[in-house]
Design a protein around this motif. Structure first.
Motif, PDB file in Angstrom:
ATOM      1  N   GLN A  65      59.367  12.693 -54.408  1.00 19.52           N
ATOM      2  CA  GLN A  65      59.964  11.773 -55.367  1.00 19.52           C
ATOM      3  C   GLN A  65      61.482  11.980 -55.416  1.00 19.52           C
ATOM      4  OE1 GLN A  65      57.879  12.555 -59.059  1.00 19.52           O
ATOM      5  NE2 GLN A  65      56.224  11.153 -58.515  1.00 19.52           N
ATOM      6  N   GLN A 122      59.546   6.275 -57.265  1.00 20.54           N
ATOM      7  CA  GLN A 122      58.331   6.699 -56.586  1.00 20.54           C
ATOM      8  C   GLN A 122      57.863   5.700 -55.521  1.00 20.54           C
ATOM      9  OE1 GLN A 122      55.327   8.409 -59.340  1.00 20.54           O
ATOM     10  NE2 GLN A 122      56.683   7.784 -60.994  1.00 20.54           N
ATOM     11  N   LYS A 127      61.233   6.233 -50.885  1.00 18.21           N
ATOM     12  CA  LYS A 127      61.004   7.587 -50.364  1.00 18.21           C
ATOM     13  C   LYS A 127      61.370   7.673 -48.892  1.00 18.21           C
ATOM     14  CE  LYS A 127      57.218  10.895 -49.516  1.00 18.21           C
ATOM     15  NZ  LYS A 127      57.334  10.869 -48.038  1.00 18.21           N
TER      16      LYS A 127
END
Length: 276
Positions: A65, A122, A127
């Motif tokens: 995260q 997230q 990511k």
């Protein structure tokens, strides 16, 4: 925002206008004390967890995260119970503005504290893009600096697309109120309270408490407690003094209460922290 807790150490950027650091911290160890800055910061957790505090808001940022620190946000961080390995990516959004309409629409409001982003990103695409940015910044690949600059635009675009949080991100106060923070920063180990501080600076106590929380996001006594606990952790790490003496030096009159507060904030008792 209060100048008294603004980060004053200048950040030296590379030719891509980005500052990059990799950090490793043991369980319960302070990653960074409470502060704010005008730049934007991405904190990507590679392993473990980062306990992040924005005023009274607490977020556990887990492996994979990314924590997003918008300009002007008061924050501090502590390593979780497994420790943490995280990558800090810092840049001034203003340096990435240009003459395009997109820049004026999406970047200018961030620079002026009119908008911000969700605290923890997230989304899978974010990511993967942040990981790509870490690889471009961590050296050894010989990437042209423009590659990292391009990825910064990509990350900001994805944040705007998936993690926009609107206005109301920053608390503002008059500069004169900053003198109060400076006083607390210099005297937090003494017997000070909301009442004694408000009397010293000529404020009504109720007004003072409300104004203080608006400025920092936390209550007066919580702010003082955090300063005391951070100092206690530094002393536990750097000295062999007894826990009781450190408790007293940091402004706690009861060692049991100090230990409970320490464990609640850092996840470990003072003795457990020393054993790492």
């Amino acid at each position: 925002m209060l100048d008294a807790y603004k980060e004053l150490t200048p950040v030296v950027y590379g030719e891509n206008a980005i500052k990059y650091l990799e950090n490793r911290k043991k369980p319960g160890e302070i990653c960074f004390s409470m502060h704010w800055h005008e730049r934007m910061e991405l904190l990507y957790v590679e392993a473990g967890e980062l306990e992040l505090y924005f005023g009274q808001e607490h977020y556990s940022v887990d492996q994979g995260q990314t924590a997003v620190v918008s300009p002007g946000m008061m924050h501090c961080g502590v390593a979780g119970e497994r420790g943490v390995v995280y990558h800090a990516i810092m840049f001034d959004v203003e340096k990435f503005q240009n003459g395009t309409m997109a820049s004026q629409k999406y970047l200018a409001p961030v620079c002026k504290y009119r908008t911000g982003f969700q605290k923890v990103a997230q989304h899978t695409e974010i990511k993967e893009t942040v990981e790509k940015l870490v690889k471009a910044l961590s050296g050894g690949r010989g990437d042209n600096p423009l590659v990292a600059i391009g990825i910064i635009y990509e990350v900001i675009g994805l944040l705007c697309q998936h993690c926009g949080a609107g206005s109301g991100m920053v608390h503002r106060v008059d500069k004169g109120f900053g003198r109060v923070i400076e006083y607390i920063n210099a005297n937090y180990t003494e017997k000070i309270s909301a009442r004694s501080i408000s009397e010293k600076f000529g404020y009504n106590e109720t007004y003072f408490c409300r104004r203080f929380k608006a400025a920092t996001g936390i209550t007066v006594m919580k702010y003082i407690q955090i300063l005391r606990l951070e100092q206690a952790q530094r002393l536990l790490k750097a000295t062999e003094e007894e826990v009781g003496n450190i408790s007293w030096k940091c402004g706690f009159s009861d060692v049991g209460y100090f230990s409970n507060c320490f464990k609640k904030h850092f996840g470990y008792t003072p003795s457990e922290f020393r054993s790492f």
